[in-house]
Design a protein around this motif. Structure first.
Motif, PDB file in Angstrom:
ATOM      1  N   SER A  47     -57.132  89.735  32.210  1.00  0.00           N
ATOM      2  CA  SER A  47     -57.139  88.283  31.994  1.00  0.00           C
ATOM      3  C   SER A  47     -55.782  87.752  31.541  1.00  0.00           C
ATOM      4  N   ILE A  51     -51.438  84.624  36.972  1.00  0.00           N
ATOM      5  CA  ILE A  51     -52.282  84.355  38.132  1.00  0.00           C
ATOM      6  C   ILE A  51     -51.510  83.511  39.136  1.00  0.00           C
ATOM      7  N   SER A  65     -50.231  87.432  42.550  1.00  0.00           N
ATOM      8  CA  SER A  65     -51.242  88.297  41.946  1.00  0.00           C
ATOM      9  C   SER A  65     -52.285  88.682  42.989  1.00  0.00           C
ATOM     10  N   TYR A  67     -55.959  89.078  44.394  1.00  0.00           N
ATOM     11  CA  TYR A  67     -57.214  88.367  44.139  1.00  0.00           C
ATOM     12  C   TYR A  67     -58.436  89.181  44.542  1.00  0.00           C
ATOM     13  N   ALA A  70     -60.903  90.114  41.670  1.00  0.00           N
ATOM     14  CA  ALA A  70     -60.983  89.040  40.673  1.00  0.00           C
ATOM     15  C   ALA A  70     -62.428  88.850  40.226  1.00  0.00           C
ATOM     16  N   GLU A  75     -58.938  82.926  39.262  1.00  0.00           N
ATOM     17  CA  GLU A  75     -58.054  83.998  39.736  1.00  0.00           C
ATOM     18  C   GLU A  75     -57.964  84.044  41.265  1.00  0.00           C
TER      19      GLU A  75
END
Length: 274
Positions: A47, A51, A65, A67, A70, A75
């Motif tokens: 977390s 992102i 990032s 995904y 996620a 995200e």
């Protein structure tokens, strides 16, 4: 009273959205999950990790990032409009069917999903529908961009409510085409102006057969929800007739509580490498 936006502010908003769309496309393409992979099997993203678009402060190198894997909606490579709608609806964490299917659906793949009622599959197709049309800058003049087929009036109504919540900040027009709700002649006057149709199979085929100039030739996304239920109540021929009139170049998302032979037959007819 709220003042109407000036031409310059509207232009700025449009430019911001175009820039956002370019970033989302680059994000999706650079981190596209491998076909056939199961994002649910991946470790959840941390977390605290950045992102989206990440710029190395020292080198200036741009990366994105991942995904796939996620667990939270923020995200995912989705627009601010959709994120605001999800937040408004109180949707934060994804369910298993959403974690598994959304990374593939968002990058345009066909989906064959097995998910029981109440597992969260509605968002697993509502989000890709909204995002596909948003990235394509779909407007009133573009006509029908997505058709969502549901087995019953009650379920169609529930889908429509979810669409209105999550899609509140988008500008698409949407309609609920179900028997018994309003006279079909009233629908015929407006159906060609709608971007997203949520409908029962019989009502949709009725419009295809009877409504002048009813045009689905630009369809981007077809959704078949509760496919096993649709087939159980005798709509196999109707579905086949509907699918035969739709463009072959489209994305199809098929969700079913069970994977029966009839559903598998429908999948072979409707889906491409799901």
């Amino acid at each position: 009273m709220r003042r109407p936006k000036s031409r310059s502010s509207r232009k700025q908003q449009k430019n911001n959205e175009l820039q956002e769309i370019d970033i989302l496309k680059e994000w999706m393409e650079s981190q596209e999950p491998e076909s056939g992979s199961n994002p649910l099997a991946l470790d959840p993203l941390k977390s605290k990790s950045p992102i989206g678009r990440i710029v190395d402060p020292e080198t200036g190198v741009v990366s994105f990032s991942s995904y796939a894997g996620a667990r939270k909606f923020h995200e995912l490579p989705i627009s601010k409009r959709t994120k605001n709608g999800l937040e408004r609806g109180g949707f934060k964490k994804m369910t298993d069917i959403q974690v598994t299917s959304l990374p593939h659906a968002l990058c345009g793949r066909d989906i064959l999903g097995a998910a029981k009622t109440g597992s969260g599959k509605t968002l697993a197709f509502v989000i890709p529908v909204l995002e596909t049309l948003h990235r394509e800058r779909w407007g009133p003049e573009d006509g029908v961009g997505s058709i969502i087929i549901s087995p019953t009036r009650e379920l169609a109504g529930q889908l429509f409510d979810v669409l209105k919540t999550v899609g509140k900040y988008h500008t698409f027009s949407a309609g609920l085409l179900i028997g018994g709700r309003k006279d079909v002649d009233v629908e015929k006057e407006r159906v060609n102006e709608l971007n997203i149709l949520i409908c029962t199979p019989g009502r949709l085929l009725q419009h295809m057969d009877e409504t002048p100039n009813f045009d689905c030739s630009q369809l981007q996304v077809l959704v078949l929800d509760e496919a096993d239920h649709i087939l159980d109540i005798g709509f196999k021929k109707t579905l086949n007739a509907i699918v035969s009139q739709l463009p072959k170049r489209r994305q199809t998302l098929l969700f079913s509580a069970t994977q029966t032979k009839s559903v598998q037959d429908l999948a072979r007819l409707s889906l491409k490498d799901p």
